[in-house]
Design an enzyme around this catalytic site. Structure first.
Site, PDB file in Angstrom:
ATOM      1  N   ASP A  87       0.810  -1.234   0.000  1.00 10.22           N
ATOM      2  CA  ASP A  87       0.000   0.000   0.000  1.00 10.22           C
ATOM      3  C   ASP A  87       0.830   1.265   0.000  1.00 10.22           C
ATOM      4  OD1 ASP A  87      -2.560  -0.752  -0.005  1.00 10.22           O
ATOM      5  OD2 ASP A  87      -3.000  -0.349   2.096  1.00 10.22           O
TER       6      ASP A  87
ATOM      7  N   CYS B  50     -18.582 -14.178  -8.954  1.00 11.97           N
ATOM      8  CA  CYS B  50     -19.675 -13.345  -8.406  1.00 11.97           C
ATOM      9  C   CYS B  50     -21.010 -13.755  -9.025  1.00 11.97           C
ATOM     10  CB  CYS B  50     -19.432 -11.867  -8.710  1.00 11.97           C
ATOM     11  SG  CYS B  50     -18.325 -11.063  -7.551  1.00 11.97           S
TER      12      CYS B  50
ATOM     13  N   CYS C 278     -19.644  -4.507   2.889  1.00  9.69           N
ATOM     14  CA  CYS C 278     -19.666  -5.245   1.614  1.00  9.69           C
ATOM     15  C   CYS C 278     -19.008  -6.612   1.783  1.00  9.69           C
ATOM     16  CB  CYS C 278     -19.062  -4.442   0.460  1.00  9.69           C
ATOM     17  SG  CYS C 278     -17.530  -3.601   0.817  1.00  9.69           S
TER      18      CYS C 278
ATOM     19  N   CYS D 244     -20.911 -10.566   1.621  1.00 11.08           N
ATOM     20  CA  CYS D 244     -20.440 -11.447   0.543  1.00 11.08           C
ATOM     21  C   CYS D 244     -20.521 -12.929   0.945  1.00 11.08           C
ATOM     22  CB  CYS D 244     -19.007 -11.092   0.171  1.00 11.08           C
ATOM     23  SG  CYS D 244     -18.383 -12.098  -1.184  1.00 11.08           S
TER      24      CYS D 244
HETATM   25  S1  SF4 Z   1     -21.346  -9.982  -2.452  1.00  8.78           S
HETATM   26 FE1  SF4 Z   1     -19.446 -11.004  -3.075  1.00  8.78          FE
HETATM   27  S2  SF4 Z   1     -20.094 -12.527  -4.588  1.00  8.78           S
HETATM   28 FE2  SF4 Z   1     -21.774 -11.088  -4.331  1.00  8.78          FE
HETATM   29  S3  SF4 Z   1     -21.430  -9.589  -5.960  1.00  8.78           S
HETATM   30 FE3  SF4 Z   1     -20.485  -8.778  -4.115  1.00  8.78          FE
HETATM   31  S4  SF4 Z   1     -18.379  -9.415  -4.259  1.00  8.78           S
HETATM   32 FE4  SF4 Z   1     -19.513 -10.683  -5.691  1.00  8.78          FE
HETATM   33  S1  SF4 Z   2     -20.133  -1.404   2.097  1.00 10.32           S
HETATM   34 FE1  SF4 Z   2     -18.153  -1.320   1.085  1.00 10.32          FE
HETATM   35  S2  SF4 Z   2     -18.411   0.173  -0.552  1.00 10.32           S
HETATM   36 FE2  SF4 Z   2     -20.113   0.449   0.857  1.00 10.32          FE
HETATM   37  S3  SF4 Z   2     -19.483   2.032   2.263  1.00 10.32           S
HETATM   38 FE3  SF4 Z   2     -18.920   0.104   3.194  1.00 10.32          FE
HETATM   39  S4  SF4 Z   2     -16.797  -0.266   2.511  1.00 10.32           S
HETATM   40 FE4  SF4 Z   2     -17.643   1.315   1.178  1.00 10.32          FE
END
Ligand code: SF4
Ligand code: SF4
Length: 380
Positions: free
Chosen positions: A143, A197, A253, A257
């Site tokens: 990074d 995905c 996020c 997932c």
């Molecule tokens: S939650 Fe995970 S598998 Fe579903 S679209 Fe987002 S990144 Fe892809």
């Molecule tokens: S879910 Fe992912 S993209 Fe959305 S605010 Fe949180 S870190 Fe950012």
């Protein structure tokens, strides 16, 4: 310099073994080409989705041509280091708006130093291994420079880039750090893996601020990670409610997932939570003075944002928490202590706490809690 005398396949196998000895879970190789990716990156910048992260606009040539960033580079080794602690405690801060919600990677020690030291040792061991027949030229990155790390991780097959823009490994999820070693050794490159995905849109649907845009990109100006860490000024008012109790980064996020059902726990205690950060009240953190902040976050990535942004983030989160007299008194007592910018956020918080609006968990958050409950029985 010739590589004729080298058994590159054997060297690559040994590199993987060395990486494993230093605690990495995977090490894979890609070439340095970036031309397929750069147009999308430049468009993202042109649209201003990077906010005021101006460093992402600079040094484009170095980003585009890794051999300009470090001369003679022909290959990039991308490495994976899992960081998820078994004390991650996902559910409590999602359910209780009075608790601090801190991104899981930041609960323990700062990964930059830990990873850089390990990468340096790996590179040095590779150098020793081949020093009789080849002069290795290398540089390690975590990074720290204009490096398209997710691109190289994806090219190397370490995982695929999810719609939330992070790398996902089908056997390990996405709770990991990435590091790179640029080298002049023409190792065989690994194959990219399939994007799994599919039709899933869970991360897009559950992102609290709708920051995930098409093309596996993030509008950083809406992303809570950016707003709480990189953003230097005031947090836009229209996004403050949506931030809830997230005071440093955001994991939603990743929590949404489904591939994180398969995530591995880290063996490295460096990433275990310090100061009970996985289960600590916003009010307690807000009452730390600057000395407490600096002392308690010695060696933590959180220290990098500085006390002013920390207080700004906490003020917003307190505004989103349940009102009580003590919180209101503490918020009032901090006015005029730090900066006009922080005061602005405290006043916003006081207005919210004094309003009669009832706090309720949003539908998105309820769905996320459901996801996490089903996904991580070990954490429930
Ligand atoms: S939650 Fe995970 S598998 Fe579903 S679209 Fe987002 S990144 Fe892809
Ligand atoms: S879910 Fe992912 S993209 Fe959305 S605010 Fe949180 S870190 Fe950012």
């Amino acid at each position: 310099m010739t590589t004729e005398k080298l058994d590159l396949r054997k060297i690559k196998n040994n590199i993987c073994k060395i990486a494993e000895q230093y605690g990495f879970q995977d090490a894979r190789v890609s070439d340095t080409a970036t031309e397929k990716y750069m147009p999308a990156y430049k468009e993202w910048i042109a649209k201003g989705y990077h906010g005021d992260m101006y460093f992402l606009e600079e040094n484009q040539k170095l980003r585009e041509f890794p051999e300009k960033l470090h001369p003679d580079t022909t290959r990039i080794i991308s490495l994976r280091y899992d960081y998820l602690s078994d004390k991650a405690n996902f559910l409590l801060p999602l359910k209780d708006p009075n608790l601090a919600n801190i991104s899981r990677y930041a609960l323990g020690r700062d990964y930059h130093k830990i990873m850089r030291k390990k990468l340096q040792r790996i590179a040095s061991d590779i150098e020793t291994m081949i020093s009789q027949s080849f002069q290795l030229n290398y540089r390690v990155f975590v990074d720290s420079a204009p490096v398209l790390e997710t691109l190289f991780a994806e090219k190397s097959g370490l995982g695929w880039k999810g719609k939330h823009s992070l790398i996902i490994n089908k056997d390990a999820g996405s709770w990991f750090f990435l590091g790179e070693i640029f080298i002049n050794l023409p190792l065989e490159v690994d194959e990219q893996v399939e994007d799994l995905c599919g039709s899933c849109t869970a991360c897009i649907n559950l992102c609290p601020t709708n920051a995930i845009i098409k093309g596996k990109q993030i509008d950083a100006t809406r992303c809570i990670s950016y707003l709480t860490i990189e953003n230097k000024g005031a947090i836009p008012e229209n996004l403050r409610d949506l931030m809830g109790n997230r005071i440093y980064g955001c994991d939603d996020c990743q929590l949404a997932c489904p591939w994180n059902r398969y995530s591995n726990l880290s063996n490295d205690p460096s990433f275990n939570p310090k100061h009970n950060l996985q289960n600590i009240s916003l009010l307690e953190l807000f009452q730390w003075n600057e000395n407490d902040f600096l002392k308690n976050f010695e060696g933590s990535p959180i220290r990098r944002i500085g006390f002013e942004k920390w207080q700004r983030n906490l003020a917003v989160a307190l505004g989103n928490s349940e009102a009580d007299d003590q919180k209101i008194a503490v918020l009032k007592s901090k006015i005029g202590n730090i900066s006009q910018m922080v005061d602005q956020h405290i006043l916003w918080a006081l207005e919210k706490l004094n309003s009669k609006d009832k706090r309720s968990i949003s539908d998105k958050q309820k769905k996320l809690i459901n996801c996490v409950t089903n996904m991580l029985p070990r954490d429930a």
